[in-house]
Design a protein around this motif. Structure first.
Motif, mmCIF file in Angstrom:
data_model
loop_
_atom_site.group_PDB
_atom_site.id
_atom_site.type_symbol
_atom_site.label_atom_id
_atom_site.label_comp_id
_atom_site.label_asym_id
_atom_site.label_seq_id
_atom_site.Cartn_x
_atom_site.Cartn_y
_atom_site.Cartn_z
ATOM 1 N N VAL A 21 28.113 31.656 38.622
ATOM 2 C CA VAL A 21 28.854 32.264 39.653
ATOM 3 C C VAL A 21 28.940 33.703 39.779
ATOM 4 N N ASN A 22 29.326 34.400 40.753
ATOM 5 C CA ASN A 22 29.412 35.776 40.773
ATOM 6 C C ASN A 22 30.800 36.449 40.103
ATOM 7 N N GLY A 23 30.423 37.167 39.040
ATOM 8 C CA GLY A 23 31.427 37.741 38.101
ATOM 9 C C GLY A 23 32.390 38.412 38.900
ATOM 10 N N ASP A 24 31.927 39.186 39.758
ATOM 11 C CA ASP A 24 32.859 40.146 40.398
ATOM 12 C C ASP A 24 33.820 39.242 41.139
ATOM 13 N N VAL A 25 33.398 38.217 41.784
ATOM 14 C CA VAL A 25 34.237 37.312 42.520
ATOM 15 C C VAL A 25 35.511 36.730 41.757
ATOM 16 N N LEU A 26 34.782 36.451 40.806
ATOM 17 C CA LEU A 26 35.970 35.641 39.622
ATOM 18 C C LEU A 26 37.185 36.795 39.224
ATOM 19 N N ARG A 27 36.545 37.965 38.990
ATOM 20 C CA ARG A 27 37.593 39.109 38.590
ATOM 21 C C ARG A 27 38.420 39.441 39.692
ATOM 22 N N TRP A 28 37.794 39.327 40.970
ATOM 23 C CA TRP A 28 38.694 39.751 42.346
ATOM 24 C C TRP A 28 39.721 38.556 42.380
ATOM 25 N N ALA A 29 39.317 37.196 42.262
ATOM 26 C CA ALA A 29 40.176 36.541 42.606
ATOM 27 C C ALA A 29 41.232 36.325 41.344
ATOM 28 N N ARG A 30 40.826 36.596 40.170
ATOM 29 C CA ARG A 30 42.078 36.733 39.283
ATOM 30 C C ARG A 30 42.948 37.898 39.583
ATOM 31 N N GLU A 31 42.498 39.105 39.915
ATOM 32 C CA GLU A 31 43.391 40.150 39.991
ATOM 33 C C GLU A 31 44.069 39.943 41.442
ATOM 34 N N THR A 32 43.324 39.693 42.410
ATOM 35 C CA THR A 32 44.342 39.343 43.574
ATOM 36 C C THR A 32 45.532 38.207 43.616
ATOM 37 N N ALA A 33 45.117 37.266 42.577
ATOM 38 C CA ALA A 33 46.101 36.384 42.231
ATOM 39 C C ALA A 33 47.489 36.950 41.392
ATOM 40 N N GLY A 34 47.223 38.364 40.822
ATOM 41 C CA GLY A 34 48.223 38.674 39.984
ATOM 42 C C GLY A 34 48.244 38.306 38.616
ATOM 43 N N LEU A 35 47.098 37.809 38.191
ATOM 44 C CA LEU A 35 46.875 37.190 36.564
ATOM 45 C C LEU A 35 46.248 37.960 35.576
ATOM 46 N N SER A 36 46.590 38.151 34.467
ATOM 47 C CA SER A 36 46.045 38.718 33.364
ATOM 48 C C SER A 36 44.953 37.752 32.802
ATOM 49 N N ILE A 37 44.235 38.041 32.023
ATOM 50 C CA ILE A 37 43.248 37.206 31.360
ATOM 51 C C ILE A 37 44.022 36.183 30.475
ATOM 52 N N ASP A 38 44.891 36.713 29.690
ATOM 53 C CA ASP A 38 45.820 36.036 28.846
ATOM 54 C C ASP A 38 46.495 34.740 29.837
ATOM 55 N N ASP A 39 46.737 35.335 31.024
ATOM 56 C CA ASP A 39 47.432 34.128 31.874
ATOM 57 C C ASP A 39 46.489 33.108 32.218
ATOM 58 N N PHE A 63 29.865 33.633 46.782
ATOM 59 C CA PHE A 63 29.665 34.625 47.606
ATOM 60 C C PHE A 63 28.976 35.693 46.508
ATOM 61 N N PRO A 64 28.045 36.501 47.406
ATOM 62 C CA PRO A 64 27.402 37.432 46.773
ATOM 63 C C PRO A 64 28.318 38.635 46.427
ATOM 64 N N GLU A 65 29.487 38.703 47.250
ATOM 65 C CA GLU A 65 30.372 39.742 46.631
ATOM 66 C C GLU A 65 31.790 39.421 46.991
ATOM 67 N N PRO A 66 32.947 40.000 46.597
ATOM 68 C CA PRO A 66 34.200 39.443 46.744
ATOM 69 C C PRO A 66 34.378 39.954 48.436
ATOM 70 N N PRO A 67 34.993 38.867 49.228
ATOM 71 C CA PRO A 67 34.984 38.988 50.689
ATOM 72 C C PRO A 67 36.306 39.841 50.955
ATOM 73 N N GLU A 68 36.053 40.425 52.196
ATOM 74 C CA GLU A 68 37.228 41.289 52.612
ATOM 75 C C GLU A 68 38.125 40.243 53.432
ATOM 76 N N GLU A 69 39.244 40.175 52.964
ATOM 77 C CA GLU A 69 40.082 39.163 53.416
ATOM 78 C C GLU A 69 41.106 40.167 54.309
ATOM 79 N N ALA A 70 41.294 39.490 55.600
ATOM 80 C CA ALA A 70 42.336 39.861 56.425
ATOM 81 C C ALA A 70 43.818 39.405 56.087
ATOM 82 N N THR A 71 44.716 40.194 56.041
ATOM 83 C CA THR A 71 45.979 39.784 55.832
ATOM 84 C C THR A 71 46.610 38.728 56.828
ATOM 85 N N PRO A 72 47.508 37.930 56.551
ATOM 86 C CA PRO A 72 48.111 37.199 57.721
ATOM 87 C C PRO A 72 48.595 38.121 58.924
ATOM 88 N N LYS A 73 49.058 39.164 58.472
ATOM 89 C CA LYS A 73 49.364 40.121 59.791
ATOM 90 C C LYS A 73 48.237 40.552 60.484
#
Length: 399
Positions: free
Chosen positions: A15-33, A80-90
């Protein structure tokens, strides 16, 4: 044709490591979490770092847990080849006031992400070209000051659907399938899901090439039909939108945003039950429960749509209107509490729609994608692909 056996659960899935990191960070989680939530022996700080650096890969089982339970993201996103650009709900729903966005349930935010993934999947499957010969969101556009009558008449003529065709559909499930296919033939893909909340009936994501409507499958067929056209109106105003049962939020909107939200509801009712046609059928007709039910069956809409139309015409009073709406809400609640689960594959067919399923399998048969990727496109486990394939061949894709 039997599907190929998938990789063992113990094998790593690239899988795409950048997406894995992006998903973790946007979820507000540390590696320990992440390690704590995985509860898996052998998964260390070093392991998660290796996944994100693409030195090692998680197993399919680990990836499923990361996606669905920890990061709350659709599994397909991690390929995905790269982290997606997500629009906010607003950004997605500019006609929804801030206070509604702030209290939006997390389940709804997850559905927004799923819808965005389906939109990106469409780009991949169809190689960036919408397959529709005519695309309504490119062919038609409206000013927020347009009348619902004019807008509905223009769209009905564009679809070339007569009242006689509509009334000949005989049942609401057939009507839903008919309208869904009509939209997909004209470039708008409709997906469904169980929203697990009664507050929202559906939403749409605007896009020049692949606009998407997402409908709450837990609602009645008539409500789903109404939602489809409420959301289509949003798309024709070149904006995303959301169909919620709480109407007072409109009072918090201003300018074009307020006008668009008002006209979207009016458009859906006017498209499905044209005032001009209804007037002819109401001549010398006494309005009672029987008349409302008969008209609802004729147009294949809910009784509420008919009731609202005759109320706006002054043919029933406020007391009658309120009593009927309350009674029908109680009736609907009672029915939904007794309903049970259906066939898993038929349900998935209803969620995805025939056109999408056919294209995904076509890509697999042409060896453009693996069985794992096919499962990601369909949102099922690889072991369920044979069942989905049987659904495809039986033409059992539900409404």
């Amino acid at each position: 044709m039997k599907m190929k056996a998938h990789q063992q659960a113990t094998e790593g899935i690239p899988v795409n490591g950048d997406v894995l990191r992006w998903a973790r960070e946007t979820a507000g989680l540390s590696i320990d979490d992440v390690i704590e939530k995985l509860h898996r022996k052998g998964v260390t700080y070093k392991t998660v770092l290796a996944w994100e650096a693409e030195i090692e890969s998680p197993t399919y089982t680990q990836l499923e847990r990361l996606a669905y339970e920890i990061y709350k993201r659709p599994l397909a996103m991690f390929f995905f080849p790269e982290p997606p650009e997500e629009a906010t709900p607003k950004q997605s729903f500019r006609t929804l006031p801030d206070y509604e966005i702030e209290i939006m349930p997390s389940a709804m935010r997850m559905l927004l992400r799923k819808a965005r993934v389906f939109q990106l999947n469409l780009y991949e499957l169809f190689e960036n070209v919408n397959p529709a010969a005519k695309r309504i969101v490119q062919d038609l556009s409206f000013n927020p000051n347009v009348s619902a009558v004019e807008m509905a008449k223009t769209v009905r003529e564009y679809f070339s659907v007569t009242i006689e065709q509509q009334s000949s559909l005989k049942s609401t499930d057939k009507a839903l399938k008919f309208w869904r296919e009509k939209l997909e033939t004209h470039g708008v893909f409709v997906f469904k899901d169980a929203f697990h909340t009664d507050q929202f009936s559906g939403f749409c994501l605007y896009d020049d090439n692949f606009p998407v409507i997402y409908v709450n499958n837990s609602k009645s067929f008539t409500r789903q039909i109404f939602t489809i056209f409420h959301e289509l109106a949003h798309l024709l105003f070149k904006t995303g939108g959301i169909d919620t049962r709480i109407d007072d939020y409109i009072d918090y909107l201003e300018g074009d945003n307020k006008q668009i939200e008002i006209i979207c509801n009016k458009f859906a009712g006017e498209f499905l039950v044209p005032t001009e046609d209804l007037n002819l059928r109401l001549k010398s007709t006494f309005i009672d429960d029987s008349t409302i039910e008969e008209l609802a069956r004729f147009y294949q809409v809910s009784r509420e749509v008919i009731l609202r139309k005759v109320f706006d015409k002054g043919l029933v009073n406020q007391k009658y209107y309120d009593e009927k709406v309350s009674a029908w809400v109680r009736e609907s609640t009672s029915k939904s509490s007794k309903s049970g689960g259906g066939n898993y594959y038929s349900t998935q067919g209803a969620y995805l729609g025939g056109k999408y399923i056919e294209k995904a399998f076509s890509s697999y048969y042409q060896q453009r994608i693996t069985s794992e990727r096919l499962a990601d496109y369909l949102g099922v486990k690889v072991k369920n692909l044979n069942g989905m394939e049987s659904l495809l061949y039986s033409k059992g894709n539900a409404a």
